[in-house]
Design a protein around this motif. Structure first.
Motif, PDB file in Angstrom:
ATOM      1  N   GLY A 218       0.818  -1.199   0.000  1.00  0.00           N
ATOM      2  CA  GLY A 218       0.000   0.000   0.000  1.00  0.00           C
ATOM      3  C   GLY A 218       0.851   1.248   0.000  1.00  0.00           C
ATOM      4  O   GLY A 218       2.070   1.200  -0.206  1.00  0.00           O
ATOM      5  N   ILE A 219       0.207   2.381   0.242  1.00  0.00           N
ATOM      6  CA  ILE A 219       0.892   3.674   0.303  1.00  0.00           C
ATOM      7  C   ILE A 219       0.923   4.133   1.762  1.00  0.00           C
ATOM      8  O   ILE A 219      -0.115   4.170   2.429  1.00  0.00           O
ATOM      9  CB  ILE A 219       0.181   4.722  -0.566  1.00  0.00           C
ATOM     10  CG1 ILE A 219       0.233   4.302  -2.045  1.00  0.00           C
ATOM     11  CG2 ILE A 219       0.811   6.100  -0.384  1.00  0.00           C
ATOM     12  CD1 ILE A 219      -0.537   5.231  -2.964  1.00  0.00           C
ATOM     13  N   LEU A 220       2.103   4.465   2.236  1.00  0.00           N
ATOM     14  CA  LEU A 220       2.234   4.971   3.600  1.00  0.00           C
ATOM     15  C   LEU A 220       1.761   6.421   3.612  1.00  0.00           C
ATOM     16  O   LEU A 220       2.391   7.293   3.004  1.00  0.00           O
ATOM     17  CB  LEU A 220       3.692   4.869   4.058  1.00  0.00           C
ATOM     18  CG  LEU A 220       3.947   5.098   5.548  1.00  0.00           C
ATOM     19  CD1 LEU A 220       3.264   4.019   6.388  1.00  0.00           C
ATOM     20  CD2 LEU A 220       5.438   5.119   5.836  1.00  0.00           C
ATOM     21  N   ARG A 234      -4.490   0.841   1.563  1.00  0.00           N
ATOM     22  CA  ARG A 234      -4.488  -0.310   0.659  1.00  0.00           C
ATOM     23  C   ARG A 234      -5.561  -0.136  -0.405  1.00  0.00           C
ATOM     24  O   ARG A 234      -6.624   0.426  -0.137  1.00  0.00           O
ATOM     25  CB  ARG A 234      -4.728  -1.595   1.454  1.00  0.00           C
ATOM     26  CG  ARG A 234      -3.689  -1.845   2.538  1.00  0.00           C
ATOM     27  CD  ARG A 234      -4.025  -3.093   3.338  1.00  0.00           C
ATOM     28  NE  ARG A 234      -5.288  -2.940   4.058  1.00  0.00           N
ATOM     29  CZ  ARG A 234      -5.935  -3.948   4.636  1.00  0.00           C
ATOM     30  NH1 ARG A 234      -5.442  -5.167   4.567  1.00  0.00           N
ATOM     31  NH2 ARG A 234      -7.061  -3.725   5.281  1.00  0.00           N
ATOM     32  N   GLU A 235      -5.290  -0.629  -1.584  1.00  0.00           N
ATOM     33  CA  GLU A 235      -6.233  -0.470  -2.689  1.00  0.00           C
ATOM     34  C   GLU A 235      -7.507  -1.278  -2.429  1.00  0.00           C
ATOM     35  O   GLU A 235      -7.450  -2.495  -2.206  1.00  0.00           O
ATOM     36  CB  GLU A 235      -5.588  -0.918  -4.008  1.00  0.00           C
ATOM     37  CG  GLU A 235      -6.439  -0.617  -5.234  1.00  0.00           C
ATOM     38  CD  GLU A 235      -5.718  -0.920  -6.526  1.00  0.00           C
ATOM     39  OE1 GLU A 235      -6.346  -0.763  -7.592  1.00  0.00           O
ATOM     40  OE2 GLU A 235      -4.537  -1.324  -6.479  1.00  0.00           O
ATOM     41  N   ASP A 236      -8.643  -0.597  -2.427  1.00  0.00           N
ATOM     42  CA  ASP A 236      -9.966  -1.217  -2.258  1.00  0.00           C
ATOM     43  C   ASP A 236     -10.090  -1.990  -0.941  1.00  0.00           C
ATOM     44  O   ASP A 236     -10.880  -2.930  -0.831  1.00  0.00           O
ATOM     45  CB  ASP A 236     -10.278  -2.167  -3.430  1.00  0.00           C
ATOM     46  CG  ASP A 236     -10.305  -1.445  -4.769  1.00  0.00           C
ATOM     47  OD1 ASP A 236     -10.740  -0.282  -4.796  1.00  0.00           O
ATOM     48  OD2 ASP A 236      -9.877  -2.051  -5.771  1.00  0.00           O
ATOM     49  N   MET A 237      -9.321  -1.594   0.056  1.00  0.00           N
ATOM     50  CA  MET A 237      -9.384  -2.251   1.373  1.00  0.00           C
ATOM     51  C   MET A 237      -9.270  -1.188   2.451  1.00  0.00           C
ATOM     52  O   MET A 237      -8.769  -0.079   2.199  1.00  0.00           O
ATOM     53  CB  MET A 237      -8.274  -3.299   1.518  1.00  0.00           C
ATOM     54  CG  MET A 237      -8.348  -4.437   0.513  1.00  0.00           C
ATOM     55  SD  MET A 237      -7.005  -5.644   0.761  1.00  0.00           S
ATOM     56  CE  MET A 237      -7.547  -6.399   2.305  1.00  0.00           C
ATOM     57  N   PRO A 238      -9.734  -1.491   3.667  1.00  0.00           N
ATOM     58  CA  PRO A 238      -9.648  -0.506   4.742  1.00  0.00           C
ATOM     59  C   PRO A 238      -8.203  -0.112   5.055  1.00  0.00           C
ATOM     60  O   PRO A 238      -7.272  -0.905   4.878  1.00  0.00           O
ATOM     61  CB  PRO A 238     -10.293  -1.228   5.942  1.00  0.00           C
ATOM     62  CG  PRO A 238     -11.133  -2.291   5.331  1.00  0.00           C
ATOM     63  CD  PRO A 238     -10.435  -2.718   4.087  1.00  0.00           C
ATOM     64  N   LYS A 258       4.688   6.942  -0.420  1.00  0.00           N
ATOM     65  CA  LYS A 258       5.225   6.058  -1.452  1.00  0.00           C
ATOM     66  C   LYS A 258       4.619   4.672  -1.313  1.00  0.00           C
ATOM     67  O   LYS A 258       4.152   4.279  -0.245  1.00  0.00           O
ATOM     68  CB  LYS A 258       6.748   5.982  -1.356  1.00  0.00           C
ATOM     69  CG  LYS A 258       7.439   7.312  -1.620  1.00  0.00           C
ATOM     70  CD  LYS A 258       8.952   7.199  -1.488  1.00  0.00           C
ATOM     71  CE  LYS A 258       9.621   8.549  -1.756  1.00  0.00           C
ATOM     72  NZ  LYS A 258      11.090   8.463  -1.600  1.00  0.00           N
ATOM     73  N   LYS A 259       4.647   3.917  -2.430  1.00  0.00           N
ATOM     74  CA  LYS A 259       4.180   2.541  -2.396  1.00  0.00           C
ATOM     75  C   LYS A 259       5.213   1.690  -1.676  1.00  0.00           C
ATOM     76  O   LYS A 259       6.394   1.698  -2.021  1.00  0.00           O
ATOM     77  CB  LYS A 259       3.946   2.016  -3.808  1.00  0.00           C
ATOM     78  CG  LYS A 259       2.745   2.645  -4.505  1.00  0.00           C
ATOM     79  CD  LYS A 259       2.481   1.993  -5.858  1.00  0.00           C
ATOM     80  CE  LYS A 259       1.218   2.562  -6.500  1.00  0.00           C
ATOM     81  NZ  LYS A 259       0.922   1.919  -7.806  1.00  0.00           N
ATOM     82  N   VAL A 260       4.758   0.944  -0.677  1.00  0.00           N
ATOM     83  CA  VAL A 260       5.678   0.186   0.154  1.00  0.00           C
ATOM     84  C   VAL A 260       5.174  -1.245   0.341  1.00  0.00           C
ATOM     85  O   VAL A 260       4.005  -1.565   0.090  1.00  0.00           O
ATOM     86  CB  VAL A 260       5.849   0.849   1.542  1.00  0.00           C
ATOM     87  CG1 VAL A 260       6.430   2.243   1.408  1.00  0.00           C
ATOM     88  CG2 VAL A 260       4.516   0.887   2.295  1.00  0.00           C
ATOM     89  N   GLU A 289       8.118  -0.621  -2.557  1.00  0.00           N
ATOM     90  CA  GLU A 289       7.643  -1.663  -3.465  1.00  0.00           C
ATOM     91  C   GLU A 289       8.481  -1.676  -4.738  1.00  0.00           C
ATOM     92  O   GLU A 289       8.805  -2.741  -5.278  1.00  0.00           O
ATOM     93  CB  GLU A 289       6.173  -1.438  -3.818  1.00  0.00           C
ATOM     94  CG  GLU A 289       5.608  -2.536  -4.687  1.00  0.00           C
ATOM     95  CD  GLU A 289       4.088  -2.568  -4.691  1.00  0.00           C
ATOM     96  OE1 GLU A 289       3.536  -3.452  -5.354  1.00  0.00           O
ATOM     97  OE2 GLU A 289       3.472  -1.717  -4.009  1.00  0.00           O
ATOM     98  N   TYR A 290       8.840  -0.488  -5.205  1.00  0.00           N
ATOM     99  CA  TYR A 290       9.738  -0.370  -6.350  1.00  0.00           C
ATOM    100  C   TYR A 290      10.897   0.529  -5.942  1.00  0.00           C
ATOM    101  O   TYR A 290      10.774   1.753  -5.981  1.00  0.00           O
ATOM    102  CB  TYR A 290       9.019   0.245  -7.561  1.00  0.00           C
ATOM    103  CG  TYR A 290       7.822  -0.558  -8.022  1.00  0.00           C
ATOM    104  CD1 TYR A 290       7.982  -1.834  -8.548  1.00  0.00           C
ATOM    105  CD2 TYR A 290       6.533  -0.042  -7.919  1.00  0.00           C
ATOM    106  CE1 TYR A 290       6.885  -2.584  -8.962  1.00  0.00           C
ATOM    107  CE2 TYR A 290       5.428  -0.776  -8.337  1.00  0.00           C
ATOM    108  CZ  TYR A 290       5.617  -2.039  -8.852  1.00  0.00           C
ATOM    109  OH  TYR A 290       4.539  -2.779  -9.265  1.00  0.00           O
TER     110      TYR A 290
END
Length: 301
Positions: A218-220, A234-238, A258-260, A289-290
């Motif tokens: 997800g993204i912090l 998180r994408e489409d999640m709580p 950033k995506k982590v 993540e990247y």
């Protein structure tokens, strides 16, 4: 103007035993003739004038809570559930008396006599680090419910430290404002109200039922992640939130927004009645993540 400080700066890049002695002498003279502001831990107590009982009860709770956080910082891999005289002695928080409804505590000096080469403007002591960590772990305000959740995901030694403060608020029915003012001007403040103590009292009495390690992507959240609480979108999640492992705090800013890939300790708690509570989370590892040097390596050109 402080001539000793200026002289120390002129000698700061010199080496050798003689330079160390000069530095030590200048340091001692500066401390004598230009004493520095003291770092302080201050506890403000609400309500009527503080009774001797309330003062003693809260003072001991603050010393014990700080000792437990210091013990956790010294040896995070070996949790303890009870404070011992050795823990208090090692941290060394000093009660400096009361001023109205405020209790003041000071910190022991750094042990610089054993190695004068290590003289610097200020070295954070274990007591200062423990007090700062304690205050950061408490709610920022009376409506900071997320901080109450995060307390439940702290290491057991730190949870037991906060329990000392909770018990003091419960027994004195006094809300507390707790702050640390460092000698360099830095500061942090928190609160522990009677209502917050009631909530934590019930929660801290719950028995742990299950813990597991999970990985989430997800993204912090850079807007909400603060002090010792993280928010992972998180994408489409709580959104997940919880406490942050001590060793990650200094490096965490570089991951904000950033995506982590986050490694979390998820713990489910069980009340004495048998009711299973919602899980709590503690961030124990994190990576991009990247990574920047691999940001485009997965794209075919």
């Amino acid at each position: 103007m402080n001539p000793f400080s200026e002289a120390r700066r002129r000698h700061e890049n010199t080496g050798g035993f003689g330079a160390a002695l000069v530095h030590a002498s200048l340091e001692a003279a500066e401390r004598k003739f230009f004493p520095r502001p003291e770092s302080r831990l201050i506890v403000d107590i609400d309500g009527a004038p503080v009774t001797p009982y309330d003062s003693a009860r809260i003072t001991m709770a603050v010393i014990d809570a700080t000792a437990m956080f210091g013990r956790s910082l010294m040896d995070p891999q070996s949790p303890v559930t009870n404070v011992h005289p050795a823990h208090r002695s090692k941290v060394g928080l000093i009660s400096a008396g009361s001023f109205g409804n405020s209790l003041h505590f000071t910190f022991p000096d750094c042990d610089t006599e054993s190695d004068p080469v290590l003289f610097v403007d200020h070295v954070q002591t274990l007591a200062e680090a423990a007090a700062w960590s304690l205050v950061e772990s408490l709610p920022r305000a009376v409506d900071d419910d997320d901080a109450l959740d995060a307390v439940l995901s702290l290491p057991v030694t730190q949870r037991r430290g906060i329990e000392h403060l909770v018990n003091a608020v419960e027994s004195t029915t006094r809300s507390l404002g707790v702050s640390v003012a460092m000698a360099d001007g830095a500061g942090v403040s928190s609160t522990l109200s009677k209502l917050q103590a009631d909530v934590l009292k019930d929660s801290l009495m719950e028995s742990r039922s299950h813990a597991r390690i999970i990985t989430e992507h997800g993204i912090l959240d850079g807007m909400r992640t603060r002090r010792r609480i993280f928010y992972l979108e998180r994408e489409d999640m709580p959104v997940l939130h919880g406490s942050i492992a001590d060793e990650l705090i200094a490096d965490l800013p570089k991951y904000l927004s950033k995506k982590v890939v986050a490694t979390l300790e998820e713990t489910t708690i069980q009340r004495a009645s048998g009711v299973i509570g919602r899980p709590t989370y503690r961030l124990i590892r994190i990576k991009l993540e990247y990574p920047e040097n691999e940001l485009f390596s997965h794209i075919d050109i």
